[in-house]
Design a protein around this motif. Sequence first.
Motif, PDB file in Angstrom:
ATOM      1  N   ASN A   1      19.544  59.962  -4.881  1.00 41.38           N
ATOM      2  CA  ASN A   1      19.167  60.818  -6.002  1.00 41.38           C
ATOM      3  C   ASN A   1      17.827  61.479  -5.686  1.00 41.38           C
ATOM      4  O   ASN A   1      16.808  60.811  -5.545  1.00 41.38           O
ATOM      5  N   ASP A   2      17.850  62.812  -5.581  1.00 42.80           N
ATOM      6  CA  ASP A   2      16.639  63.535  -5.174  1.00 42.80           C
ATOM      7  C   ASP A   2      15.795  63.902  -6.395  1.00 42.80           C
ATOM      8  O   ASP A   2      15.502  65.069  -6.644  1.00 42.80           O
ATOM      9  N   CYS A   3      15.401  62.870  -7.154  1.00 44.26           N
ATOM     10  CA  CYS A   3      14.543  63.043  -8.323  1.00 44.26           C
ATOM     11  C   CYS A   3      15.177  63.994  -9.349  1.00 44.26           C
ATOM     12  O   CYS A   3      14.521  64.936  -9.822  1.00 44.26           O
ATOM     13  N   SER A   4      16.423  63.719  -9.681  1.00 42.80           N
ATOM     14  CA  SER A   4      17.124  64.553 -10.671  1.00 42.80           C
ATOM     15  C   SER A   4      16.457  64.450 -12.032  1.00 42.80           C
ATOM     16  O   SER A   4      15.853  63.424 -12.372  1.00 42.80           O
ATOM     17  N   THR A   5      16.583  65.526 -12.806  1.00 46.68           N
ATOM     18  CA  THR A   5      15.983  65.511 -14.145  1.00 46.68           C
ATOM     19  C   THR A   5      17.050  65.277 -15.219  1.00 46.68           C
ATOM     20  O   THR A   5      16.738  65.241 -16.397  1.00 46.68           O
TER      21      THR A   5
ATOM     22  N   ASP B   1      16.897  55.956  -5.187  1.00 48.27           N
ATOM     23  CA  ASP B   1      16.345  56.852  -6.209  1.00 48.27           C
ATOM     24  C   ASP B   1      14.958  57.347  -5.765  1.00 48.27           C
ATOM     25  O   ASP B   1      13.965  56.623  -5.875  1.00 48.27           O
TER      26      ASP B   1
ATOM     27  N   PRO C   1      11.397  59.044  -5.772  1.00 46.42           N
ATOM     28  CA  PRO C   1      10.449  59.287  -6.866  1.00 46.42           C
ATOM     29  C   PRO C   1       9.970  60.735  -6.955  1.00 46.42           C
ATOM     30  O   PRO C   1       9.435  61.144  -7.972  1.00 46.42           O
ATOM     31  N   VAL C   2      10.136  61.504  -5.884  1.00 49.62           N
ATOM     32  CA  VAL C   2       9.759  62.927  -5.905  1.00 49.62           C
ATOM     33  C   VAL C   2      10.893  63.737  -5.270  1.00 49.62           C
ATOM     34  O   VAL C   2      11.665  63.203  -4.475  1.00 49.62           O
ATOM     35  N   ASN C   3      10.971  65.002  -5.633  1.00 52.64           N
ATOM     36  CA  ASN C   3      12.023  65.849  -5.075  1.00 52.64           C
ATOM     37  C   ASN C   3      11.663  66.269  -3.657  1.00 52.64           C
ATOM     38  O   ASN C   3      10.623  66.887  -3.436  1.00 52.64           O
TER      39      ASN C   3
ATOM     40  N   ALA D   1       8.174  58.456  -0.077  1.00 48.22           N
ATOM     41  CA  ALA D   1       9.215  58.517  -1.108  1.00 48.22           C
ATOM     42  C   ALA D   1      10.377  57.609  -0.726  1.00 48.22           C
ATOM     43  O   ALA D   1      10.911  56.879  -1.566  1.00 48.22           O
TER      44      ALA D   1
ATOM     45  N   ALA E   1      11.651  54.310  -2.753  1.00 50.14           N
ATOM     46  CA  ALA E   1      13.039  54.232  -3.221  1.00 50.14           C
ATOM     47  C   ALA E   1      13.715  52.975  -2.687  1.00 50.14           C
ATOM     48  O   ALA E   1      14.457  52.299  -3.408  1.00 50.14           O
TER      49      ALA E   1
END
Lengths: 235, 145
Positions: A38-42, A58, A60-62, B109, B113
Amino acid sequence: MFPRRLVIVPAFNEEARIAETVAELRAEAAGWDVLVVNDCSTDGTVAAVRSCGATCLDLPVNLGIGGAMQAGFRWARAHDYDVVVQCDGDGQHPARYVDAVSRPVLAGECDLAIGSRFLNEGGGYRSTPMRRLGIRLLGLLIRALFGRHVTDCTSGFRAINRRLLHDFSHYYPLDYPEPEVCGLVLASGLRVVEVPVTMRQRMGGRSSISELDGALYVVKVGVALVLSRLRTLPE
Amino acid sequence: MEPTDTDILVLPLAQALLTAGSVLALVTVVVLVRRNHLELRYSLLWLLACCAGVGAAVYPESSRIAAHAMGVRFPFNAVFLLVMAFQLAVTFMLTLAASRSRRDRARLAYELARLRLELEDLRARDAAAATRGATAAGSGAPSAE
């Protein structure tokens, strides 16, 4: 020994489709583990992935598609996988082709196998005319630079072996990686094979290049390809 | 009589402004470094530029010497050329730092993760073990743990 096999699904705001994609992979790609990055989905992508019990990395940042894929490659390498397939989370890539795309890699015939929508005579979704033109131009550039014809260099449906898993966990292009990876792999003297697949029109989410002017994309990737001719994958 | 380029540089007001500006910039850079708001490695180029500014203000003839050394006819053009070279050097340094930082960010990152995922896994195992323990205690059977 049976090879350890993993499908990596990069996902950014794919709430609408991701659970269905995972379910389809489980049903039609038996014997494959599934990792969603998951590329930091909103939106509710993470909740959707967890609700179907899939493993979710998951971020934490895109990081964009390249960073998300590299995170998946690092995880795959840390967990000692032998072959990895990249598959979009928006439903474009039918799970029934996972075995077909990975077959040449598992057979040791190539290091990178690309699922090409243009080799399949049966039709399926082949993108918009402008995108097809861009893909064709990039294909011609790859042929001019590396002497190898790749019909669908932007395809994100691809399989790699342990060698490339090792290389990509150290270095992977962060922006629009697919065509550049073709160039880097060919420049490193490794083998690329294309496999005919049928793709579907995306059913949810957004394309990672939808907001980019197509011409600008082709220019940027073209420059990246020319530069990739001058280098190889760092060991 | 029309003033020459060198004359313009040595006008008292221009000289005073250049001196004040350069000293102010130098003090600002030093204060920022002292307060740890600016990394020393990135401040070196700015310190050098400020010192060059102070030198050029205090000794205006230096621009003429620089122009002569560079083979440029007018001192003003030499000053512009040097400033442009400085800007390019700073921009290049920043793009290098940004590229490195982007790779570091991707690695961090991923590590975060991965740790999140492992923590969730451990928590799930703990919860499952606790449930099994509670069930075993309730039924009077020995716990599997």
